[in-house]
Design a protein around this motif. Structure first.
Motif, PDB file in Angstrom:
ATOM      1  N   VAL A 131       0.857  -1.179   0.000  1.00  0.00           N
ATOM      2  CA  VAL A 131       0.000   0.000   0.000  1.00  0.00           C
ATOM      3  C   VAL A 131       0.899   1.236   0.000  1.00  0.00           C
ATOM      4  CG1 VAL A 131      -0.175   0.352   2.512  1.00  0.00           C
ATOM      5  CG2 VAL A 131      -2.131   0.923   1.062  1.00  0.00           C
ATOM      6  N   HIS A 132       0.343   2.350  -0.457  1.00  0.00           N
ATOM      7  CA  HIS A 132       1.069   3.623  -0.385  1.00  0.00           C
ATOM      8  C   HIS A 132       0.546   4.376   0.832  1.00  0.00           C
ATOM      9  CE1 HIS A 132       3.259   7.152  -1.680  1.00  0.00           C
ATOM     10  NE2 HIS A 132       2.165   7.873  -1.508  1.00  0.00           N
ATOM     11  N   ARG A 133       1.427   4.587   1.792  1.00  0.00           N
ATOM     12  CA  ARG A 133       1.077   5.308   3.028  1.00  0.00           C
ATOM     13  C   ARG A 133       2.026   6.507   3.118  1.00  0.00           C
ATOM     14  NH1 ARG A 133       1.541   1.337   6.018  1.00  0.00           N
ATOM     15  NH2 ARG A 133      -0.613   0.622   6.293  1.00  0.00           N
ATOM     16  N   GLN A 134       1.477   7.723   3.059  1.00  0.00           N
ATOM     17  CA  GLN A 134       2.301   8.933   2.958  1.00  0.00           C
ATOM     18  C   GLN A 134       1.766  10.025   3.856  1.00  0.00           C
ATOM     19  OE1 GLN A 134       2.432  10.510  -1.030  1.00  0.00           O
ATOM     20  NE2 GLN A 134       3.463  12.403  -0.454  1.00  0.00           N
TER      21      GLN A 134
ATOM     22  N   VAL B 214       1.119  13.618   4.160  1.00  0.00           N
ATOM     23  CA  VAL B 214       1.003  14.702   3.179  1.00  0.00           C
ATOM     24  C   VAL B 214       0.951  16.082   3.837  1.00  0.00           C
ATOM     25  CG1 VAL B 214      -0.036  13.250   1.395  1.00  0.00           C
ATOM     26  CG2 VAL B 214      -1.504  14.366   3.083  1.00  0.00           C
ATOM     27  N   ARG B 215       0.642  16.128   5.108  1.00  0.00           N
ATOM     28  CA  ARG B 215       0.706  17.340   5.920  1.00  0.00           C
ATOM     29  C   ARG B 215       0.951  16.890   7.357  1.00  0.00           C
ATOM     30  NH1 ARG B 215       0.694  19.217   1.562  1.00  0.00           N
ATOM     31  NH2 ARG B 215      -0.470  20.991   0.702  1.00  0.00           N
ATOM     32  N   ASP B 216       1.277  17.791   8.213  1.00  0.00           N
ATOM     33  CA  ASP B 216       1.467  17.437   9.612  1.00  0.00           C
ATOM     34  C   ASP B 216       0.187  16.813  10.162  1.00  0.00           C
ATOM     35  OD1 ASP B 216       2.628  17.194  12.122  1.00  0.00           O
ATOM     36  OD2 ASP B 216       1.984  19.197  12.755  1.00  0.00           O
ATOM     37  N   GLY B 217       0.273  15.562  10.567  1.00  0.00           N
ATOM     38  CA  GLY B 217      -0.882  14.871  11.129  1.00  0.00           C
ATOM     39  C   GLY B 217      -1.895  14.391  10.112  1.00  0.00           C
ATOM     40  N   VAL B 218      -1.589  14.517   8.802  1.00  0.00           N
ATOM     41  CA  VAL B 218      -2.516  14.112   7.741  1.00  0.00           C
ATOM     42  C   VAL B 218      -1.838  13.049   6.891  1.00  0.00           C
ATOM     43  CG1 VAL B 218      -3.919  14.862   5.792  1.00  0.00           C
ATOM     44  CG2 VAL B 218      -3.523  16.422   7.722  1.00  0.00           C
ATOM     45  N   TRP B 219      -2.485  11.887   6.777  1.00  0.00           N
ATOM     46  CA  TRP B 219      -1.903  10.746   6.081  1.00  0.00           C
ATOM     47  C   TRP B 219      -2.797  10.308   4.936  1.00  0.00           C
ATOM     48  CZ3 TRP B 219       2.806   8.489   7.407  1.00  0.00           C
ATOM     49  CH2 TRP B 219       3.407   9.008   8.556  1.00  0.00           C
ATOM     50  N   LEU B 220      -2.172   9.949   3.823  1.00  0.00           N
ATOM     51  CA  LEU B 220      -2.858   9.373   2.677  1.00  0.00           C
ATOM     52  C   LEU B 220      -2.554   7.878   2.646  1.00  0.00           C
ATOM     53  CD1 LEU B 220      -4.374   9.580  -0.091  1.00  0.00           C
ATOM     54  CD2 LEU B 220      -2.127  10.047  -1.121  1.00  0.00           C
ATOM     55  N   VAL B 221      -3.608   7.053   2.594  1.00  0.00           N
ATOM     56  CA  VAL B 221      -3.451   5.592   2.508  1.00  0.00           C
ATOM     57  C   VAL B 221      -4.234   5.123   1.293  1.00  0.00           C
ATOM     58  CG1 VAL B 221      -3.699   3.375   3.671  1.00  0.00           C
ATOM     59  CG2 VAL B 221      -3.265   5.444   5.023  1.00  0.00           C
ATOM     60  N   THR B 222      -3.524   4.677   0.264  1.00  0.00           N
ATOM     61  CA  THR B 222      -4.189   4.282  -0.977  1.00  0.00           C
ATOM     62  C   THR B 222      -3.306   3.287  -1.729  1.00  0.00           C
ATOM     63  OG1 THR B 222      -5.280   5.118  -2.972  1.00  0.00           O
ATOM     64  CG2 THR B 222      -3.203   6.174  -2.347  1.00  0.00           C
ATOM     65  N   GLY B 223      -3.837   2.765  -2.824  1.00  0.00           N
ATOM     66  CA  GLY B 223      -3.047   1.947  -3.726  1.00  0.00           C
ATOM     67  C   GLY B 223      -2.847   0.490  -3.379  1.00  0.00           C
ATOM     68  N   PRO B 224      -3.756  -0.166  -2.622  1.00  0.00           N
ATOM     69  CA  PRO B 224      -3.535  -1.599  -2.382  1.00  0.00           C
ATOM     70  C   PRO B 224      -3.812  -2.458  -3.603  1.00  0.00           C
ATOM     71  CG  PRO B 224      -5.635  -0.940  -1.457  1.00  0.00           C
ATOM     72  CD  PRO B 224      -4.967   0.320  -1.931  1.00  0.00           C
ATOM     73  N   GLY B 225      -4.388  -1.857  -4.649  1.00  0.00           N
ATOM     74  CA  GLY B 225      -4.687  -2.618  -5.856  1.00  0.00           C
ATOM     75  C   GLY B 225      -5.750  -3.660  -5.605  1.00  0.00           C
ATOM     76  N   GLY B 226      -5.610  -4.821  -6.231  1.00  0.00           N
ATOM     77  CA  GLY B 226      -6.571  -5.893  -6.031  1.00  0.00           C
ATOM     78  C   GLY B 226      -6.479  -6.554  -4.670  1.00  0.00           C
ATOM     79  N   ARG B 227      -5.606  -6.024  -3.805  1.00  0.00           N
ATOM     80  CA  ARG B 227      -5.458  -6.583  -2.453  1.00  0.00           C
ATOM     81  C   ARG B 227      -6.317  -5.862  -1.422  1.00  0.00           C
ATOM     82  NH1 ARG B 227       0.899  -5.992  -3.591  1.00  0.00           N
ATOM     83  NH2 ARG B 227       0.145  -3.875  -3.834  1.00  0.00           N
ATOM     84  N   GLY B 228      -7.091  -4.850  -1.842  1.00  0.00           N
ATOM     85  CA  GLY B 228      -7.789  -4.000  -0.887  1.00  0.00           C
ATOM     86  C   GLY B 228      -8.739  -4.747   0.029  1.00  0.00           C
ATOM     87  N   MET B 229      -9.625  -5.560  -0.562  1.00  0.00           N
ATOM     88  CA  MET B 229     -10.566  -6.292   0.272  1.00  0.00           C
ATOM     89  C   MET B 229      -9.838  -7.318   1.127  1.00  0.00           C
ATOM     90  SD  MET B 229     -13.664  -6.563   1.275  1.00  0.00           S
ATOM     91  CE  MET B 229     -14.897  -5.948   0.133  1.00  0.00           C
ATOM     92  N   THR B 230      -8.837  -7.969   0.567  1.00  0.00           N
ATOM     93  CA  THR B 230      -8.090  -8.967   1.328  1.00  0.00           C
ATOM     94  C   THR B 230      -7.366  -8.341   2.505  1.00  0.00           C
ATOM     95  OG1 THR B 230      -7.736 -10.438  -0.560  1.00  0.00           O
ATOM     96  CG2 THR B 230      -6.155 -10.593   1.236  1.00  0.00           C
ATOM     97  N   CYS B 231      -6.631  -7.281   2.265  1.00  0.00           N
ATOM     98  CA  CYS B 231      -5.630  -6.812   3.233  1.00  0.00           C
ATOM     99  C   CYS B 231      -6.077  -5.655   4.126  1.00  0.00           C
ATOM    100  CB  CYS B 231      -4.357  -6.394   2.493  1.00  0.00           C
ATOM    101  SG  CYS B 231      -3.491  -7.761   1.686  1.00  0.00           S
ATOM    102  N   SER B 232      -7.229  -5.052   3.862  1.00  0.00           N
ATOM    103  CA  SER B 232      -7.586  -3.807   4.546  1.00  0.00           C
ATOM    104  C   SER B 232      -7.555  -3.881   6.073  1.00  0.00           C
ATOM    105  CB  SER B 232      -8.946  -3.307   4.062  1.00  0.00           C
ATOM    106  OG  SER B 232      -9.923  -4.313   4.151  1.00  0.00           O
TER     107      SER B 232
ATOM    108  N   ALA C 224      -2.669   2.316  12.381  1.00  0.00           N
ATOM    109  CA  ALA C 224      -2.951   2.635  13.780  1.00  0.00           C
ATOM    110  C   ALA C 224      -1.703   2.459  14.641  1.00  0.00           C
ATOM    111  CB  ALA C 224      -4.085   1.759  14.291  1.00  0.00           C
ATOM    112  N   ASP C 225      -0.952   1.395  14.385  1.00  0.00           N
ATOM    113  CA  ASP C 225       0.280   1.155  15.155  1.00  0.00           C
ATOM    114  C   ASP C 225       1.314   2.237  14.867  1.00  0.00           C
ATOM    115  OD1 ASP C 225      -0.847  -1.128  16.224  1.00  0.00           O
ATOM    116  OD2 ASP C 225       0.187  -2.499  14.847  1.00  0.00           O
ATOM    117  N   GLU C 226       1.504   2.562  13.583  1.00  0.00           N
ATOM    118  CA  GLU C 226       2.548   3.528  13.221  1.00  0.00           C
ATOM    119  C   GLU C 226       2.226   4.926  13.692  1.00  0.00           C
ATOM    120  OE1 GLU C 226       3.384   3.331   9.056  1.00  0.00           O
ATOM    121  OE2 GLU C 226       4.296   1.332   9.195  1.00  0.00           O
TER     122      GLU C 226
END
Length: 374
Positions: free
Chosen positions: A338-341, A343-361, A369-371
């Motif tokens: 996944v792409h976890r970035q 993008v601003r202080d305290g603001v995170w973008l989580v996207t791009g799991p591809g066809g793994r989204g339902m499996t891995c979400s 949450a841990d990070e």
């Protein structure tokens, strides 16, 4: 802690789930009345079998554990540990299955190679001709059209959860706050943008032009009830070409000596099939990567899929009830789950799991949450 989650697809909803489970206040914002993207337009498969070894497999296995635990609490998910079968029809396909069985992580996936009779004992609906089948015990399924609704119904029982549909987030303002198109500002200790395939507008502005995520389009269909149980998910040998777990010299030999059919190759196809709670079959799929995407669906891929399915079932398909196209976001680096970035202080973008989204979400959200120290 107060967490703002933008997006009500499966990735966003599982982020909200983990935050509420950890005792935090959550406001989840969705631009539609309900999410209508890739989270609904998929197989509902918890697909462990073909995942790349290492981080991707570990993420899928952890997600599989979490899905089962959540499903025990939220029956509306329709979680079922149904496993999967991939029938093979010649020595070249069989060699790819045997190579998968020789992987050091084969036991973790629950791989077994079954004879045709053993496979039919597991899934009696497979009356067609095939030589053997690769079984993956760890694969499972949920109901994609209702999973987010069931999760949200459960979340709404908590006084710490608020769902705000019909609001599009237009801007990040100040620190850890967003403004929606109603002019309201929602602030907290963390903002997580789970915007799926919506990669323009605010996402492009925040992440910059080099976002390493692309959009992928697919076609799928669903039938009327089969009239009997399909006790496992089913794939075909074209899935060996699609999933990284099956890469081997045996796969190279299969590609060289028995390439895909022209239709399957042109549309980058594989067969995946799972039975829905109402007895219908969800069947797919294609993969289109070049932009701009077509606005219509094509019949040749559907004809190909129907032919493959009928050859496995040994009977005609029930009437096709629905056809659809969907778009999901996929990391351009295949080694990234996944792409976890930030993008601003305290603001995170989580996207791009591809066809793994339902499996891995569930596991992707747990990692966020841990990070972030939730």
């Amino acid at each position: 802690m107060r967490v703002i989650v933008v997006g009500a697809g499966v990735v966003g909803t599982l982020h909200a789930w983990h935050a509420v489970e950890r005792g935090h206040e959550v406001v989840q914002i969705e631009r539609e009345a309900e999410a209508r993207g890739a989270s609904l337009r998929n197989f509902g498969q918890i697909w462990v079998s073909g995942r790349a070894g290492g981080e991707e497999l570990e993420t899928a296995l952890r997600a599989r554990e979490l899905w089962e635990a959540i499903g025990a609490r939220v029956p509306g998910l329709g979680f079922r540990a149904n496993g999967s079968l991939t029938p093979v029809r010649n020595d070249l396909e069989l060699a790819v299955a045997e190579a998968a069985l020789a992987r050091p992580d084969a036991a973790a996936r629950g791989y077994k190679l079954l004879t045709a009779d053993e496979a039919r004992a597991v899934n009696p609906a497979l009356r067609g001709a095939f030589d053997a089948a690769l079984y993956c015990e760890r694969d499972a399924a949920v109901e994609p059209r209702t999973a987010q609704l069931a999760l949200r119904e459960h979340l709404l029982r908590s006084p710490n959860y608020t769902f705000l549909p019909g609001r599009e987030v237009r801007d990040v303002v100040g620190e850890r706050a967003v403004r929606d198109d109603h002019g309201e500002v929602h602030g907290g200790d963390a903002v997580v943008l789970c915007t799926g395939a919506w990669l323009g507008g605010l996402v492009r502005e925040l992440a910059g032009p080099g976002l390493p995520v692309r959009r992928v389009r697919l076609q799928m269909m669903q039938t009327d009830p089969l009239g009997e149980p399909l006790t496992t998910s089913v794939a075909d040998a074209d899935s060996f070409r699609y999933y990284p777990a099956y890469r081997s010299p045996a796969l190279d030999e299969l590609d060289a000596r028995r390439p895909q059919s022209a239709t399957a190759a042109a549309h980058r196809m594989q067969l995946l099939m799972v039975q829905r709670a109402d007895g219908g079959l969800t069947i797919g799929d294609t993969h289109e990567y070049e932009h701009p995407f077509a606005f219509d669906t094509l019949e040749d891929p559907y004809d190909h899929l129907a032919e493959v399915v009928e050859s496995f079932l040994g009977r005609p398909l029930p009437k096709i009830r629905r056809r659809w196209a969907g778009v999901y976001a996929q990391c351009t680096d295949p080694s990234r789950v996944v792409h976890r970035q930030r993008v601003r202080d305290g603001v995170w973008l989580v996207t791009g799991p591809g066809g793994r989204g339902m499996t891995c979400s569930p596991a992707l959200a747990e990692t966020t949450a841990d990070e972030l120290g939730w």
